[in-house]
Design an enzyme around this catalytic site. Structure first.
Site, PDB file in Angstrom:
ATOM      1  N   THR A 149       0.824  -1.218   0.000  1.00 52.28           N
ATOM      2  CA  THR A 149       0.000   0.000   0.000  1.00 52.28           C
ATOM      3  C   THR A 149       0.850   1.258   0.000  1.00 52.28           C
ATOM      4  O   THR A 149       0.467   2.277  -0.584  1.00 52.28           O
ATOM      5  CB  THR A 149      -0.947  -0.019   1.227  1.00 52.28           C
ATOM      6  OG1 THR A 149      -1.847  -1.108   1.049  1.00 52.28           O
ATOM      7  CG2 THR A 149      -1.745   1.257   1.365  1.00 52.28           C
ATOM      8  N   SER A 151       1.725  -7.445  -0.532  1.00 52.12           N
ATOM      9  CA  SER A 151       2.487  -8.409   0.269  1.00 52.12           C
ATOM     10  C   SER A 151       1.763  -9.744   0.419  1.00 52.12           C
ATOM     11  O   SER A 151       2.356 -10.713   0.884  1.00 52.12           O
ATOM     12  CB  SER A 151       2.872  -7.820   1.618  1.00 52.12           C
ATOM     13  OG  SER A 151       1.769  -7.731   2.464  1.00 52.12           O
ATOM     14  N   THR A 210       1.837  -4.302   4.450  1.00 53.43           N
ATOM     15  CA  THR A 210       1.743  -4.635   5.877  1.00 53.43           C
ATOM     16  C   THR A 210       1.157  -6.028   6.135  1.00 53.43           C
ATOM     17  O   THR A 210       1.328  -6.577   7.216  1.00 53.43           O
ATOM     18  CB  THR A 210       0.869  -3.599   6.623  1.00 53.43           C
ATOM     19  OG1 THR A 210      -0.431  -3.588   6.037  1.00 53.43           O
ATOM     20  CG2 THR A 210       1.491  -2.224   6.577  1.00 53.43           C
ATOM     21  N   ASP A 211       0.476  -6.600   5.132  1.00 53.11           N
ATOM     22  CA  ASP A 211      -0.224  -7.871   5.392  1.00 53.11           C
ATOM     23  C   ASP A 211       0.717  -8.998   5.800  1.00 53.11           C
ATOM     24  O   ASP A 211       0.394  -9.794   6.681  1.00 53.11           O
ATOM     25  CB  ASP A 211      -1.036  -8.294   4.165  1.00 53.11           C
ATOM     26  CG  ASP A 211      -2.242  -7.388   3.944  1.00 53.11           C
ATOM     27  OD1 ASP A 211      -2.637  -6.684   4.892  1.00 53.11           O
ATOM     28  OD2 ASP A 211      -2.783  -7.382   2.826  1.00 53.11           O
TER      29      ASP A 211
HETATM   30  N1  ASP Z   1      -2.433  -4.910   0.521  1.00 51.98           N
HETATM   31  C1  ASP Z   1      -1.393  -4.321   1.209  1.00 51.98           C
HETATM   32  C2  ASP Z   1      -0.201  -5.248   1.269  1.00 51.98           C
HETATM   33  O1  ASP Z   1       0.513  -5.303   0.311  1.00 51.98           O
HETATM   34  C3  ASP Z   1      -1.772  -3.843   2.533  1.00 51.98           C
HETATM   35  C4  ASP Z   1      -0.765  -2.910   3.049  1.00 51.98           C
HETATM   36  O2  ASP Z   1       0.301  -2.741   2.513  1.00 51.98           O
HETATM   37  O3  ASP Z   1      -1.052  -2.296   4.089  1.00 51.98           O
HETATM   38  O4  ASP Z   1       0.024  -5.914   2.256  1.00 51.98           O
END
Ligand code: ASP
Length: 342
Positions: free
Chosen positions: A37, A75, A109-110
């Protein structure tokens, strides 16, 4: 030779030169980008690594940076193959260049806590490695990515950030890679180190640390990346009320290198899980028991002979540790000792 681009702003450099007459030595930070993100915009393709960093020119007040894109993906698409590549690249950068103060890794973050914990086990340097992401994409009101990236770079420049293992910086908070869990689907204060507490803060005036990680990491870790070509298959099976254990047995029939079973509080489990675990241990497959409850740890000794307790590690981190540890040993006593130290 990998392509590394210097992202120094000529304007800022000239400005600094004209004020002081001499360019001050700034810390040197490498930023490795992987997507997530922090690089995403709702109606446009994800930002390429250099564009992501160039969008935060304030970084140049604190550091000279080199940017390298490792991958550009959400992620949820990060794989053990990318972990290996990233870990090897970080070790290579540190071993080739003693002038680098630290490395920042941008990441979704995932699955950030899995990548971070993996790096915490295999990076062979005491210089800071800081993982950073964001909960809001780059084009929304109060996007948190730019500030998070700036704070991550500030943490990476600091001498006193050394030897604290891999860190996660979001929302001005510094968490240990081992202890941090993503706890909120949407809020910016999502990473929490439930029982352990934060390592410190990236405050406007200083980077302050309150504690050190409690478990072995990086330079004190026994794990060697150089010899690893691929990480072994380790599935996670989830126990639940009324589980018949069949998925454990199906997995055991495939003979994976190990299995992590996420059980109830204290490592207690359904009778189906018990039966499946007994069958899998008879096959000689290392089984790690993790709890689905975030607080506290699984105490005492395993209720099923021959299994290994993840203690306070959640299943997804127990899986990372088991994958890395199996490259060293598949001996049950050694694995138990590893799970007590890392
Ligand atoms: N979908 C995102 C990721 O790549 C979520 C994030 O980065 O907060 O994990």
């Amino acid at each position: 030779m990998k392509n590394i681009f210097l992202v120094t702003s000529a304007f800022l450099l000239l400005f600094t030169l004209s004020v002081s007459g001499q360019a001050p030595e700034k810390p040197h930070v490498v930023i490795l980008t992987t997507g997530g993100t922090i690089a995403s915009r709702s109606d446009a393709p994800s930002l390429e690594g250099h564009a992501l960093v160039q969008a935060v020119p304030q970084i140049l007040d604190y550091a000279t940076v080199n940017v390298e894109e490792i991958t550009r993906t959400g992620s949820s698409r990060i794989t053990p193959e990318i972990w290996l590549r990233l870990g090897k690249r970080i070790n290579e950068i540190f071993s080739q260049d003693g002038t680098i103060n630290g490395i920042v890794v941008t990441h979704g973050t995932d699955t950030m806590e899995e990548t971070a914990y993996y790096l915490n086990l295999v990076v062979k340097d005491d210089r800071p490695v800081v993982m950073v992401g964001s909960m809001r994409s780059a084009d929304v009101i109060s996007a948190d990515g730019p500030s998070n990236l700036l704070q991550a770079v500030r943490v990476a420049t600091k001498e006193h950030s050394k030897n604290r293992g891999v860190m996660i910086v979001l929302n001005d908070e510094i968490n240990s890679a081992r202890d941090a869990w993503k706890t909120d689907n949407q809020r910016v204060q999502t990473f929490r180190s439930i029982d352990h507490g934060i390592l410190g803060y990236a405050d406007p005036d200083t980077i302050i640390f309150y504690r050190n990680p409690s478990h072995l990491h990086t330079v004190n870790s026994i794990f060697q990346l150089d010899t690893i070509e691929a990480l072994p298959e380790v599935p996670i099976v989830i126990d639940y009320a009324g589980f018949d254990g069949s998925t454990i047995i199906q997995w055991a029939n495939r003979h994976p290198a190990g299995i992590v079973v996420q059980t109830f509080a204290g490592g207690r489990m359904s009778s189906g899980a018990l039966e499946g675990i007994q069958r899998a241990t008879e096959e000689g497959i290392p089984i790690v028991i993790a709890s689905r409850v975030p607080g506290g740890r699984i105490p005492g000794s395993p209720s099923v002979a021959g299994t290994i307790l993840a203690r306070d590690l959640p299943a997804h981190k127990a899986r990372v540790l088991l994958m890395v540890a199996l490259a060293e040993t598949s001996h049950k006593e050694n694995l138990t000792s590893i799970f007590n130290q890392y």
